[in-house]
Write an enzyme that holds these catalytic residues in place. Structure first.
Site, mmCIF file in Angstrom:
data_model
loop_
_atom_site.group_PDB
_atom_site.id
_atom_site.type_symbol
_atom_site.label_atom_id
_atom_site.label_comp_id
_atom_site.label_asym_id
_atom_site.label_seq_id
_atom_site.Cartn_x
_atom_site.Cartn_y
_atom_site.Cartn_z
ATOM 1 N N LYS A 23 -103.089 46.566 -9.156
ATOM 2 C CA LYS A 23 -104.010 48.619 -9.973
ATOM 3 C C LYS A 23 -104.871 48.422 -8.665
ATOM 4 O O LYS A 23 -105.569 47.599 -8.467
ATOM 5 C CB LYS A 23 -103.703 48.657 -11.407
ATOM 6 C CG LYS A 23 -102.902 49.290 -12.114
ATOM 7 C CD LYS A 23 -103.334 49.635 -13.515
ATOM 8 C CE LYS A 23 -102.004 50.566 -14.328
ATOM 9 N NZ LYS A 23 -102.763 50.110 -15.891
ATOM 10 N N TYR A 63 -97.785 58.723 -15.115
ATOM 11 C CA TYR A 63 -97.832 58.688 -16.427
ATOM 12 C C TYR A 63 -98.171 59.743 -16.968
ATOM 13 O O TYR A 63 -98.547 59.710 -18.127
ATOM 14 C CB TYR A 63 -100.145 58.389 -16.207
ATOM 15 C CG TYR A 63 -100.338 56.993 -16.031
ATOM 16 C CD1 TYR A 63 -100.102 55.750 -16.534
ATOM 17 C CD2 TYR A 63 -100.331 57.277 -14.367
ATOM 18 C CE1 TYR A 63 -100.228 54.608 -15.939
ATOM 19 C CE2 TYR A 63 -101.758 55.900 -14.787
ATOM 20 C CZ TYR A 63 -100.897 54.685 -15.150
ATOM 21 O OH TYR A 63 -101.314 53.242 -14.918
ATOM 22 N N PHE A 71 -107.061 59.928 -22.738
ATOM 23 C CA PHE A 71 -107.498 59.254 -21.456
ATOM 24 C C PHE A 71 -106.621 59.464 -20.409
ATOM 25 O O PHE A 71 -106.779 59.091 -19.275
ATOM 26 C CB PHE A 71 -108.190 58.010 -21.993
ATOM 27 C CG PHE A 71 -106.140 57.012 -22.617
ATOM 28 C CD1 PHE A 71 -105.159 57.022 -21.549
ATOM 29 C CD2 PHE A 71 -105.725 57.386 -23.684
ATOM 30 C CE1 PHE A 71 -104.056 56.805 -22.793
ATOM 31 C CE2 PHE A 71 -104.596 57.089 -24.325
ATOM 32 C CZ PHE A 71 -103.106 56.664 -23.305
ATOM 33 N N ARG A 99 -93.869 42.626 -18.833
ATOM 34 C CA ARG A 99 -94.262 42.510 -20.124
ATOM 35 C C ARG A 99 -94.476 41.633 -20.873
ATOM 36 O O ARG A 99 -96.219 41.231 -21.243
ATOM 37 C CB ARG A 99 -93.349 43.924 -20.786
ATOM 38 C CG ARG A 99 -93.130 45.120 -19.982
ATOM 39 C CD ARG A 99 -93.965 46.046 -20.074
ATOM 40 N NE ARG A 99 -95.044 46.310 -21.279
ATOM 41 C CZ ARG A 99 -95.862 47.750 -20.864
ATOM 42 N NH1 ARG A 99 -95.966 47.837 -19.922
ATOM 43 N NH2 ARG A 99 -96.174 47.751 -21.975
ATOM 44 N N THR A 105 -102.627 45.364 -23.963
ATOM 45 C CA THR A 105 -102.718 46.817 -22.961
ATOM 46 C C THR A 105 -104.390 46.634 -22.066
ATOM 47 O O THR A 105 -104.444 46.389 -20.800
ATOM 48 C CB THR A 105 -103.522 48.139 -22.835
ATOM 49 O OG1 THR A 105 -101.809 48.258 -23.718
ATOM 50 C CG2 THR A 105 -103.925 49.016 -22.119
ATOM 51 N N ARG A 116 -103.257 40.063 -17.833
ATOM 52 C CA ARG A 116 -104.769 40.437 -18.563
ATOM 53 C C ARG A 116 -105.665 39.383 -19.257
ATOM 54 O O ARG A 116 -106.697 39.474 -18.509
ATOM 55 C CB ARG A 116 -104.104 41.608 -19.332
ATOM 56 C CG ARG A 116 -103.327 43.034 -18.075
ATOM 57 C CD ARG A 116 -102.275 43.908 -18.874
ATOM 58 N NE ARG A 116 -102.176 44.855 -18.528
ATOM 59 C CZ ARG A 116 -101.643 46.036 -19.123
ATOM 60 N NH1 ARG A 116 -101.029 45.823 -20.248
ATOM 61 N NH2 ARG A 116 -100.876 47.429 -17.486
ATOM 62 N N ASN A 126 -107.106 47.076 -16.001
ATOM 63 C CA ASN A 126 -106.493 45.673 -16.451
ATOM 64 C C ASN A 126 -105.532 45.396 -15.678
ATOM 65 O O ASN A 126 -104.089 45.061 -15.941
ATOM 66 C CB ASN A 126 -105.755 47.295 -18.047
ATOM 67 C CG ASN A 126 -104.773 48.477 -17.613
ATOM 68 O OD1 ASN A 126 -104.909 48.135 -16.811
ATOM 69 N ND2 ASN A 126 -104.021 48.937 -18.761
ATOM 70 N N HIS A 129 -100.375 47.837 -13.623
ATOM 71 C CA HIS A 129 -98.623 48.393 -14.638
ATOM 72 C C HIS A 129 -97.872 48.067 -14.173
ATOM 73 O O HIS A 129 -97.586 47.301 -13.850
ATOM 74 C CB HIS A 129 -98.513 49.307 -14.234
ATOM 75 C CG HIS A 129 -98.164 50.239 -14.175
ATOM 76 N ND1 HIS A 129 -97.840 51.408 -15.528
ATOM 77 C CD2 HIS A 129 -96.366 50.768 -14.101
ATOM 78 C CE1 HIS A 129 -96.449 51.480 -16.015
ATOM 79 N NE2 HIS A 129 -95.322 51.477 -14.655
ATOM 80 N N GLU A 140 -89.666 55.189 -12.412
ATOM 81 C CA GLU A 140 -90.700 55.096 -11.766
ATOM 82 C C GLU A 140 -90.606 54.134 -10.552
ATOM 83 O O GLU A 140 -91.267 54.536 -9.578
ATOM 84 C CB GLU A 140 -92.097 53.905 -12.622
ATOM 85 C CG GLU A 140 -92.183 54.231 -14.111
ATOM 86 C CD GLU A 140 -93.342 53.125 -14.670
ATOM 87 O OE1 GLU A 140 -93.828 53.719 -15.793
ATOM 88 O OE2 GLU A 140 -93.030 52.130 -14.935
HETATM 89 P P1 DAT Z 1 -99.399 49.588 -20.979
HETATM 90 O O1 DAT Z 1 -99.673 49.385 -19.262
HETATM 91 O O2 DAT Z 1 -99.707 48.214 -21.167
HETATM 92 O O3 DAT Z 1 -97.515 50.179 -20.253
HETATM 93 P P2 DAT Z 1 -99.869 52.187 -22.408
HETATM 94 O O4 DAT Z 1 -98.975 52.328 -20.872
HETATM 95 O O5 DAT Z 1 -100.015 52.857 -23.570
HETATM 96 O O6 DAT Z 1 -100.209 50.923 -21.748
HETATM 97 O O7 DAT Z 1 -100.804 52.852 -21.283
HETATM 98 C C1 DAT Z 1 -100.664 53.125 -19.773
HETATM 99 C C2 DAT Z 1 -102.621 52.902 -19.246
HETATM 100 O O8 DAT Z 1 -103.583 54.118 -19.565
HETATM 101 C C3 DAT Z 1 -103.278 51.421 -19.479
HETATM 102 O O9 DAT Z 1 -102.239 50.852 -18.417
HETATM 103 C C4 DAT Z 1 -103.910 52.337 -19.347
HETATM 104 C C5 DAT Z 1 -104.712 53.193 -20.607
HETATM 105 N N1 DAT Z 1 -105.178 53.535 -21.701
HETATM 106 C C6 DAT Z 1 -103.432 53.306 -22.832
HETATM 107 N N2 DAT Z 1 -104.610 53.094 -23.676
HETATM 108 C C7 DAT Z 1 -106.366 54.059 -23.656
HETATM 109 C C8 DAT Z 1 -106.537 54.136 -24.172
HETATM 110 N N3 DAT Z 1 -107.239 53.916 -25.601
HETATM 111 N N4 DAT Z 1 -107.495 54.316 -23.610
HETATM 112 C C9 DAT Z 1 -108.014 54.505 -22.450
HETATM 113 N N5 DAT Z 1 -106.983 53.824 -22.215
HETATM 114 C C10 DAT Z 1 -106.012 54.002 -22.624
HETATM 115 MG MG MG Z 2 -97.397 51.958 -19.957
#
Ligand code: DAT
Ligand code: MG
Length: 166
Positions: A23, A63, A71, A99, A105, A116, A126, A129, A140
């Site tokens: 990222k 996303y 968010f 993962r 996250t 991370r 973070n 991805h 994806e």
């Molecule tokens: P991951 O990247 O661990 O798969 P995710 O798919 O739940 O996490 O979320 C995608 C992205 O969205 C993540 O990398 C960061 C952001 N994100 C997730 N939960 C969030 C939150 N509660 N507040 C802000 N950003 C968030």
């Molecule tokens: Mg995810």
């Protein structure tokens, strides 16, 4: 098998693929090599890579499952704010392995030993991805790669990495 071209029959143990994105924060913090190094050292196989600036539409598609969450707009802005490295990695079980290697996250919660957990402490950025299921990975990968952009080749150490007799 043609050693020079690296072409050969596909190893069934190398049949799963995942999308990994280095990222914007990871690129800006000069940590791309660190993350790629970890994936390489694990024995995963790189089969596709592009350094790109993601535009808004693919960012929204990437996303899509988070559309409507508070968010979501910030997430789209962040991933399209600066260049990223999108990659396809291959190995049996690669989706779960990546993962686990990524960790929770956000760096503030992620275990030491994970990407991370070791490299960040932000509650917003973070670093990486990684696809979270086979279905997500296929969707994806298609967002960023044509099938012809995935490189088919054999790693010379595949048998040493995965074992010949299992
Ligand atoms: P991951 O990247 O661990 O798969 P995710 O798919 O739940 O996490 O979320 C995608 C992205 O969205 C993540 O990398 C960061 C952001 N994100 C997730 N939960 C969030 C939150 N509660 N507040 C802000 N950003 C968030
Ligand atoms: Mg995810």
């Amino acid at each position: 098998m043609n050693i020079e071209s690296g072409q050969g029959p596909r190893n069934p143990r190398m049949s799963e693929r995942t999308l990994v994105i280095i990222k914007p924060d990871c690129i800006q913090r000069h940590l791309a090599g660190e993350v790629i190094g970890r994936l390489e050292q694990k024995g995963l196989k790189l089969v596709g890579a592009k350094f790109i600036h993601v535009s808004e539409e693919p960012a929204r598609q990437l996303y899509a499952v988070h559309r409507g969450k508070p968010f979501f707009e910030d997430l789209v802005k962040f991933i399209s704010s600066a260049p990223v490295l999108v990659m396809v990695w291959e190995a049996e079980g690669v989706i779960d392995m990546v993962r686990k290697m990524m960790g929770a996250t956000f760096g503030c919660d992620a275990e030491p030993g994970t990407i991370r957990g070791d490299l960040g402490c932000s509650k917003g950025y973070n670093l990486v991805h990684g696809s979270d299921s086979a279905e997500t990975a296929a969707r994806e990968i298609n967002l960023f790669f044509q099938p012809s952009e995935i490189v088919d080749y054999k790693l010379t150490d595949e048998d040493w990495l995965y074992g010949k007799n299992d």
